[in-house]
Design a protein around this motif. Structure first.
Motif, mmCIF file in Angstrom:
data_model
loop_
_atom_site.group_PDB
_atom_site.id
_atom_site.type_symbol
_atom_site.label_atom_id
_atom_site.label_comp_id
_atom_site.label_asym_id
_atom_site.label_seq_id
_atom_site.Cartn_x
_atom_site.Cartn_y
_atom_site.Cartn_z
ATOM 1 N N ALA A 1 0.840 -1.200 0.000
ATOM 2 C CA ALA A 1 0.000 0.000 0.000
ATOM 3 C C ALA A 1 0.871 1.244 0.000
ATOM 4 C CB ALA A 1 -0.929 0.002 1.215
ATOM 5 N N LEU A 2 0.310 2.330 -0.509
ATOM 6 C CA LEU A 2 0.928 3.650 -0.397
ATOM 7 C C LEU A 2 0.181 4.373 0.710
ATOM 8 C CD1 LEU A 2 2.893 5.814 -1.592
ATOM 9 C CD2 LEU A 2 0.976 6.580 -3.016
ATOM 10 N N ARG A 3 0.846 4.567 1.853
ATOM 11 C CA ARG A 3 0.164 5.099 3.025
ATOM 12 C C ARG A 3 0.822 6.397 3.496
ATOM 13 N NH1 ARG A 3 -4.532 3.602 3.087
ATOM 14 N NH2 ARG A 3 -4.694 4.288 5.253
ATOM 15 N N SER A 4 -0.018 7.279 3.991
ATOM 16 C CA SER A 4 0.495 8.508 4.594
ATOM 17 C C SER A 4 1.270 8.171 5.861
ATOM 18 C CB SER A 4 -0.662 9.449 4.946
ATOM 19 O OG SER A 4 -1.327 9.895 3.790
ATOM 20 N N LEU A 5 2.349 8.879 6.075
ATOM 21 C CA LEU A 5 3.183 8.596 7.237
ATOM 22 C C LEU A 5 2.431 8.844 8.537
ATOM 23 C CD1 LEU A 5 6.007 7.549 7.709
ATOM 24 C CD2 LEU A 5 6.827 9.892 7.814
ATOM 25 N N TRP A 6 1.516 9.847 8.553
ATOM 26 C CA TRP A 6 0.750 10.084 9.778
ATOM 27 C C TRP A 6 -0.114 8.890 10.130
ATOM 28 C CZ3 TRP A 6 -4.404 9.509 9.219
ATOM 29 C CH2 TRP A 6 -4.999 9.800 7.995
ATOM 30 N N ASP A 7 -0.478 8.087 9.119
ATOM 31 C CA ASP A 7 -1.366 6.953 9.320
ATOM 32 C C ASP A 7 -0.620 5.681 9.711
ATOM 33 O OD1 ASP A 7 -4.004 5.618 8.975
ATOM 34 O OD2 ASP A 7 -3.012 4.649 7.290
ATOM 35 N N ILE A 8 0.637 5.548 9.249
ATOM 36 C CA ILE A 8 1.337 4.275 9.364
ATOM 37 C C ILE A 8 2.587 4.350 10.236
ATOM 38 C CG2 ILE A 8 2.994 4.432 7.440
ATOM 39 C CD1 ILE A 8 0.435 1.584 7.956
ATOM 40 N N ALA A 9 2.962 5.542 10.716
ATOM 41 C CA ALA A 9 4.235 5.710 11.422
ATOM 42 C C ALA A 9 4.341 4.809 12.650
ATOM 43 C CB ALA A 9 4.417 7.173 11.829
ATOM 44 N N GLU A 10 3.261 4.709 13.426
ATOM 45 C CA GLU A 10 3.314 3.884 14.639
ATOM 46 C C GLU A 10 3.526 2.417 14.285
ATOM 47 O OE1 GLU A 10 0.376 2.782 18.372
ATOM 48 O OE2 GLU A 10 0.275 4.806 17.508
#
Length: 301
Positions: free
Chosen positions: A233-242
């Motif tokens: 997936a291409l995910r926003s860092l705010w969504d996947i950082a944790e």
């Protein structure tokens, strides 16, 4: 001092209904309706459309509401200049934000704003639908976009960094792509409207097109599928950082990211003298996300 019926109309427009406005002003619905009708008769123009389910402004009502809000803002600014001090942020403030972002990166900090500005009457709607500021009676919206259009005042808060990622279980089973071309042989995950992916790499822009392995309208579902090993997936860092920090996903092809044109913005209608509550909230957002948002710190270079 503004005409009381004008103030009543502004409150009705801000609250989106007679009942809610009446509760705020401590006026019965019958009296609210009577005074609004009196104002319409005096002006010779219909200001609102009423149905059993909702209230909406007519074009004349929208113009009057915008003019009256500008007058109220000018009065507030005049008082601030005379007093020589900044007036306290107060009054209604309606905010719109994307659902996941608002839940993860706005809600945990709101009490700090409310503690600092107890006279602000805060209302927040979380939705992934496009929020029209006029139609929704919003004072400010948080938007993640590359193109905001020319009609809005905007403060860029952060770049929306997006990375390619997948769960270790998926990569162990299907291998790790080494080149962009390798993605054609992999399961890609994207919500409706999110493909093609427009990336930026060492040689410039790259477009990755294809069909999502699972078709869905939910970006949150894509996130959960990627965590469960369903694909890339291409995910926003705010969504996947944790999840990235915990090792639940791994970044792949790190020399390619989503276009840097996409940013996180605070947007509002242009105003010569915006209400203090609005400017205070924008200042609050700046303290949260600038100069570097928390989801980027110590996660990626």
């Amino acid at each position: 001092m503004m005409d009381p019926d004008h103030e009543l109309f502004v409150t009705v427009a801000d609250e989106g209904g007679l009942a809610a406005a009446g509760r705020r002003l401590h006026i019965s619905p019958a009296m609210m309706s009577k005074r609004l009708a009196r104002l319409e008769q005096r002006l010779g123009a219909k200001l609102v459309h009423r149905t059993t389910r909702r209230l909406s402004l007519t074009p004349a009502g929208e113009r009057l509401h915008a003019d009256l809000r500008a007058i109220l803002a000018a009065l507030d600014e005049a008082e601030r200049r005379v007093s020589g001090a900044s007036a306290m942020a107060a009054g209604p403030l309606r905010i719109s934000a994307p659902t996941s972002f608002g839940r993860m990166h706005l809600a945990p900090y709101l009490q700090r704003f409310l503690d600092d500005h107890p006279a602000v009457d805060l209302s927040i709607d979380l939705s992934d639908d496009y929020s029209d500021l006029l139609d929704g009676r919003f004072d400010l919206a948080l938007r993640i976009s590359a193109d905001l259009g020319p009609a809005l005042a905007a403060r860029r808060l952060a770049t929306n960094r997006r990375i390619l990622c997948a769960a270790p279980a998926y990569l162990d089973a299907h291998g790790t792509p080494r080149r962009i071309a390798d993605l054609k042989a992999h399961r890609l995950l994207a919500a409706r409207g999110q493909m093609p992916w427009r990336l930026v790499g060492p040689k410039g822009p790259v477009t990755v097109d294809g069909q999502s392995h699972v078709r869905t309208n939910s970006s949150e579902l894509v996130r959960e599928l990627s965590l469960a090993g369903g694909g890339i997936a291409l995910r926003s860092l705010w969504d996947i950082a944790e999840a990235l920090e915990r090792g639940q996903v791994r970044q792949i092809l790190p020399d390619h990211e989503g276009s840097f044109d996409v940013g996180l913005y605070a947007v509002h209608l242009p105003q010569a003298n915006p209400p203090r509550a609005l400017t205070a909230f924008i200042e609050f957002l700046v303290t949260l996300y600038c100069p570097a948002p928390p989801w980027e710190r110590a996660v990626l270079p």
